[in-house]
Design an enzyme around this catalytic site. Sequence first.
Site, PDB file in Angstrom:
ATOM      1  CD1 TRP A 121      50.541  46.913  -7.070  1.00  0.00           C
ATOM      2  CD2 TRP A 121      48.899  47.739  -5.810  1.00  0.00           C
ATOM      3  NE1 TRP A 121      50.800  48.245  -6.870  1.00  0.00           N
ATOM      4  CE2 TRP A 121      49.808  48.782  -6.100  1.00  0.00           C
ATOM      5  CE3 TRP A 121      47.781  48.031  -5.015  1.00  0.00           C
ATOM      6  CZ2 TRP A 121      49.636  50.079  -5.640  1.00  0.00           C
ATOM      7  CZ3 TRP A 121      47.616  49.329  -4.551  1.00  0.00           C
ATOM      8  CH2 TRP A 121      48.528  50.329  -4.868  1.00  0.00           C
ATOM      9  CG  ASP A 196      45.235  44.094 -10.376  1.00  0.00           C
ATOM     10  OD1 ASP A 196      45.271  44.806 -11.397  1.00  0.00           O
ATOM     11  OD2 ASP A 196      45.597  44.494  -9.250  1.00  0.00           O
ATOM     12  CE  LYS A 220      49.407  50.728 -12.410  1.00  0.00           C
ATOM     13  NZ  LYS A 220      50.189  51.623 -11.559  1.00  0.00           N
TER      14      LYS A 220
HETATM   15  C1  LIG Z   1      48.827  45.809 -10.235  1.00  0.00           C
HETATM   16  C2  LIG Z   1      48.134  46.958  -9.544  1.00  0.00           C
HETATM   17  N1  LIG Z   1      46.949  46.749  -8.957  1.00  0.00           N
HETATM   18  C3  LIG Z   1      46.296  47.733  -8.337  1.00  0.00           C
HETATM   19  C4  LIG Z   1      46.813  48.999  -8.261  1.00  0.00           C
HETATM   20  C5  LIG Z   1      46.037  50.079  -7.579  1.00  0.00           C
HETATM   21  O1  LIG Z   1      45.417  50.824  -8.560  1.00  0.00           O
HETATM   22  P1  LIG Z   1      44.515  52.108  -8.269  1.00  0.00           P
HETATM   23  O2  LIG Z   1      45.421  53.167  -7.785  1.00  0.00           O
HETATM   24  O3  LIG Z   1      43.893  52.370  -9.617  1.00  0.00           O
HETATM   25  O4  LIG Z   1      43.487  51.733  -7.260  1.00  0.00           O
HETATM   26  C6  LIG Z   1      48.044  49.271  -8.871  1.00  0.00           C
HETATM   27  C7  LIG Z   1      48.620  50.639  -8.810  1.00  0.00           C
HETATM   28  O5  LIG Z   1      49.760  50.878  -9.061  1.00  0.00           O
HETATM   29  C8  LIG Z   1      48.714  48.220  -9.517  1.00  0.00           C
HETATM   30  O6  LIG Z   1      49.914  48.425 -10.095  1.00  0.00           O
END
Ligand SMILES: Cc1ncc(COP(=O)(O)O)c(C=O)c1O
Length: 389
Positions: A121, A196, A220
């Site tokens: 991510w 994030d 989550k």
């Molecule tokens: C650390 C992290 N950042 C970003 C995301 C992406 O999130 P979204 O699906 O809400 O865009 C995730 C999804 O699993 C994640 O675990």
Amino acid sequence: MSAVASKPSASPSAVTPSGSGRIFNFSAGPGCLPEEVLQQAQQDIWNIAGSGVGILEHSHRAKVYDKVLAEAEADCRKIANIPASYKVLFLTGGATTQNFMVPANLLAQDQTADYLTTGYWAEKSAEQAKLYGTVNEAWDGRPHKHAFIPSDDQIKYSTSGGAKPAYVHMCSNNTIYGTQWKRTPAVPAGVPIINDASSDIYSQPIDVTKFGLIYAGAQKNIGIAGTTLVIIREDLLQRNPRELPVMLQYRMHAADQSRHNTPPVFAIYMSGLVFKWILKQGGLEALAKRNQEKAKLIYDVLDGSKFYKGHARPDCRSLMNITFRVAPEVKNSEELDGKFLAEATKAGLDQLKGHRSTGGMRASTYNAMPLAGCKALADFMREFERKNG
Ligand SMILES: Cc1ncc(COP(=O)(O)O)c(C=O)c1O
């Protein structure tokens, strides 16, 4: 109308303590929710606060929603002691949208932003920022299969022309690789850290004042898919390095209190319920203690075994996503990974399949996963090793 508890079709041996027939869901996201939150939502979908109208049908300008939003924000602030100098926003588009909203709002074309690329991510975040300015990957964990978090002296912040980076971006918990920062990185003085925190938000105490902006998809630890929590320091609302459509401006969402357009009312309502549940649990200190206990049950199995192998370096292990596989040294290890997953599902331990980039298994032990679920998984792991090791 009564709350309907339908039973899963199989007869798993591991079911949640409520006796409702629900099994243990180790999904990485959307993740499991506290059962009492789901039960409250069942009632409020029918008729919330005696209004005769369900939460799904209320206007986002109605009094009922005014209260839902005000309480969600107040409880969110209370949980992490968020100072008044930070705005709390409930946005849409997932954490993925934040990957471009952050640089669009905070990075000028001629500036550099530093990214700490500790996982999948974080890689995605860095890629999007390149659309808006220069990206310096102050740490790149790709050659190390993202198995650990860098120490401060392994990080190389940008210094181009003597200028400090516009911000430093980090991802506090790497959902796919199962690593987690145990400290806040020591960034150059005065540079805001953007975090994030999608997969560890409100799983342990957090000092908001160490960050310029924190974002987290709710699905989550703090609710369901559909809203993204953004906690932003007020001075950052003034940066405005370029013209942006209103829906991409943090300052507009702050001015309109997260309802410039029709917001995801139900998702925000669900976060509100989860915030109340967190407070009822005793807040973040209490959750952290329980989350440590839960993760330890599973990590203890890994540490006491040559049959399983964890992905993360032990000092960087995540308390939220536990990644492991049958050790490659074991004969037919990949086949055994498959067998593990199939038998675990039958036993009521669901959604343990690891992400394709790590393979094997991943147990996501978010706030709502009860201790009993982690205990059931640890017992299952021992038994599986005994039979197949
Ligand atoms: C650390 C992290 N950042 C970003 C995301 C992406 O999130 P979204 O699906 O809400 O865009 C995730 C999804 O699993 C994640 O675990």
